[in-house]
Write a protein that holds these residues in place. Structure first.
Motif, PDB file in Angstrom:
ATOM      1  N   GLY A  27       0.574  -0.796   0.012  1.00 35.16           N
ATOM      2  CA  GLY A  27      -0.265   0.027   0.024  1.00 35.16           C
ATOM      3  C   GLY A  27       1.001   1.249   0.323  1.00 35.16           C
ATOM      4  N   MET A  28       2.403   1.298   0.742  1.00 39.59           N
ATOM      5  CA  MET A  28       2.923   2.803   0.996  1.00 39.59           C
ATOM      6  C   MET A  28       3.199   2.938  -1.109  1.00 39.59           C
ATOM      7  N   ARG A  29       4.030   1.703  -1.548  1.00 39.09           N
ATOM      8  CA  ARG A  29       4.467   1.821  -3.018  1.00 39.09           C
ATOM      9  C   ARG A  29       3.087   2.498  -3.627  1.00 39.09           C
ATOM     10  N   ILE A  35       2.071   9.856  -0.227  1.00 36.20           N
ATOM     11  CA  ILE A  35       4.124   9.765   1.019  1.00 36.20           C
ATOM     12  C   ILE A  35       4.672  10.574   0.754  1.00 36.20           C
ATOM     13  N   GLY A  36       5.038  10.626  -0.199  1.00 36.56           N
ATOM     14  CA  GLY A  36       6.153  11.396  -0.586  1.00 36.56           C
ATOM     15  C   GLY A  36       6.307  12.781   0.232  1.00 36.56           C
ATOM     16  N   PRO A  37       5.558  13.775  -0.788  1.00 28.25           N
ATOM     17  CA  PRO A  37       5.418  14.676  -0.320  1.00 28.25           C
ATOM     18  C   PRO A  37       5.020  15.280   1.073  1.00 28.25           C
ATOM     19  N   PHE A 302      16.262  -0.248   0.720  1.00 23.75           N
ATOM     20  CA  PHE A 302      14.720  -0.080   1.105  1.00 23.75           C
ATOM     21  C   PHE A 302      13.574   0.899   0.547  1.00 23.75           C
ATOM     22  N   TRP A 303      14.061   1.942   1.464  1.00 22.91           N
ATOM     23  CA  TRP A 303      13.263   3.208   1.956  1.00 22.91           C
ATOM     24  C   TRP A 303      12.991   4.286   0.036  1.00 22.91           C
ATOM     25  N   GLY A 304      14.521   3.406  -1.159  1.00 23.81           N
ATOM     26  CA  GLY A 304      14.185   4.125  -2.558  1.00 23.81           C
ATOM     27  C   GLY A 304      13.676   3.095  -3.479  1.00 23.81           C
ATOM     28  N   TRP A 305      13.757   1.937  -2.741  1.00 26.64           N
ATOM     29  CA  TRP A 305      12.558   0.868  -4.022  1.00 26.64           C
ATOM     30  C   TRP A 305      11.159   1.412  -3.264  1.00 26.64           C
ATOM     31  N   LEU A 306      10.622   1.015  -1.914  1.00 25.47           N
ATOM     32  CA  LEU A 306       8.964   1.661  -1.306  1.00 25.47           C
ATOM     33  C   LEU A 306       8.801   3.049  -2.030  1.00 25.47           C
ATOM     34  N   LEU A 307       9.346   4.043  -2.221  1.00 25.20           N
ATOM     35  CA  LEU A 307       9.357   5.217  -2.372  1.00 25.20           C
ATOM     36  C   LEU A 307       9.605   6.035  -3.479  1.00 25.20           C
ATOM     37  N   LEU A 313      16.162  10.327  -0.585  1.00 23.31           N
ATOM     38  CA  LEU A 313      16.665  11.209   0.147  1.00 23.31           C
ATOM     39  C   LEU A 313      15.965  10.442   1.473  1.00 23.31           C
ATOM     40  N   LEU A 314      15.205  10.517   1.663  1.00 26.52           N
ATOM     41  CA  LEU A 314      14.612  10.428   3.426  1.00 26.52           C
ATOM     42  C   LEU A 314      14.478   9.112   3.758  1.00 26.52           C
ATOM     43  N   ALA A 315      15.866   8.122   3.276  1.00 28.47           N
ATOM     44  CA  ALA A 315      16.410   7.141   3.618  1.00 28.47           C
ATOM     45  C   ALA A 315      16.701   6.780   5.411  1.00 28.47           C
ATOM     46  N   VAL A 316      17.949   7.817   5.754  1.00 29.06           N
ATOM     47  CA  VAL A 316      18.109   8.155   7.250  1.00 29.06           C
ATOM     48  C   VAL A 316      17.275   8.738   7.812  1.00 29.06           C
TER      49      VAL A 316
END
Length: 366
Positions: A27-29, A35-37, A302-307, A313-316
């Motif tokens: 669902g997040m993907r 979700i990104g903005p 992981f976060w790059g694949w998901l979002l 950019l927001l991985a950390v």
């Protein structure tokens, strides 16, 4: 009496959370464009909260303090969008000129490879390396970036409402969890850690971007402002952001001036970013990040694949939030410990496990 087989129960207890996690991630993907903005707006609001508090402490009304943050955020986003948009339009206009230079460079490389004692005629004849294909790929990237700029309007709207709500949200959050003082302290530590990471990376990323821009201007590389903005944005990508920011100006310097100028770009970028990221920044961000290097790299993937790019950019920050979330639950606290970069601490007086005995030789007697 034989023991009861509890493996089906264990498998069920394992598969149910795993299936739930997969559904949530799917669902997040699917909702990544929204979700990104939202995540970026929350991060900007957290970073601005000390400024908003500073204005309120000096008598500014809360609404005016929030409005000031909104104006500053919109101004920064508009400035970055203007610089990137203008540079991309100019870049699109100069692509035919770069296509001719790519053809010249291919001819030089072909002559160089012909001297090698290997079969290299097929290396530069690939369709992906043709000048028209390279120019077409660049145009597609430009169109993609231009199309993605439409999300800036949604980001600004979300950021405005979140900043207005953030004035009273901490008090509402405290009232919701005030029954557990540990939870209040944990959330405060998380917000402080996240804020410190964002502010410190913004400052050092901006300093490195300015120096990179000055370097590009001094070397005469086209679109120095574009590469500076790109360097600043990619400074939030740990480990690989520097490489991604280095490749375009280095290739452009190679097309414009040749190998020597491209080497100067690589050396200058490397020195500037090495000093900023590996010498100065760790003295400030080491205590606030508290993520092992392996977790940083895995979270980036992981976060790059998901979002998508926003997730990278927001991985950390997202991993920091995940670690604090694991710490809140006793059953998952071991995951937070594995993600942390802290050395294991042995309590005073704790028994230390003896070393294993040496193996016993079982030779045959004489």
């Amino acid at each position: 009496m034989p023991h009861a087989d509890t493996s089906p129960i264990s498998v069920t207890r394992l598969l149910l959370p795993l299936a739930s996690a997969i559904i949530v991630l799917a669902g997040m993907r699917a909702a990544a464009p929204v979700i990104g903005p939202v995540l970026i707006a929350i991060l900007i609001t957290v970073a601005w909260s000390p400024g908003s508090r500073w204005l309120r402490d000096r008598g500014w009304p809360p609404a005016v303090a929030a409005l000031t943050g909104i104006v500053l955020g919109v101004a920064v986003i508009a400035l970055i969008g203007l610089l990137v948009g203008t540079s991309l339009v100019q870049l699109q206009g100069k692509l035919p000129e770069y296509q001719q230079r790519v053809e010249i460079l291919r001819g030089s490389l072909s002559a160089l490879l012909a001297r090698l004692p290997i079969e290299s005629s097929q290396v530069l004849s690939a369709e992906a390396l043709q000048p028209s294909a390279l120019v077409g790929s660049t145009l597609r990237v430009i169109r993609g970036i231009t199309t993605g700029a439409g999300a800036l309007g949604l980001l600004i709207i979300i950021m405005a409402f979140i900043m207005i709500e953030a004035v009273r949200y901490p008090q509402k959050l405290y009232e919701a969890i005030r029954t557990t003082e540990a939870s209040t302290g944990r959330i405060g530590a998380f917000v402080q850690s996240l804020r410190s990471y964002v502010v410190i990376n913004t400052i050092f990323g901006l300093v490195a971007a300015v120096l990179n821009t000055v370097l590009m201007l001094a070397l005469g590389v086209d679109f120095a402002l574009l590469w500076g903005v790109l360097s600043f944005l990619l400074s939030f990508l740990p480990n690989i952001g520097f490489v991604l920011a280095l490749v375009p100006p280095a290739l452009l310097a190679l097309l414009e001036f040749g190998v020597s100028r491209a080497v100067m770009v690589v050396v200058g970028f490397t020195v500037i970013n090495f000093i900023a990221d590996n010498v100065i920044k760790p003295r400030f961000v080491g205590e606030t990040l508290d993520l092992s290097p392996a977790v940083v790299v895995i979270s980036l993937v992981f976060w790059g694949w998901l979002l998508g790019p926003v997730g990278a950019l927001l991985a950390v920050p997202l991993s920091i939030a995940l670690r604090f979330g694991f710490e809140a639950f006793g059953e998952l606290r071991w995951l937070a410990h594995l993600m942390s970069d802290r050395d294991p601490v042995v309590p005073p007086g704790a028994p230390v496990a003896p070393p294993p005995p040496p193996p016993v030789s079982r030779g045959t007697p004489a």
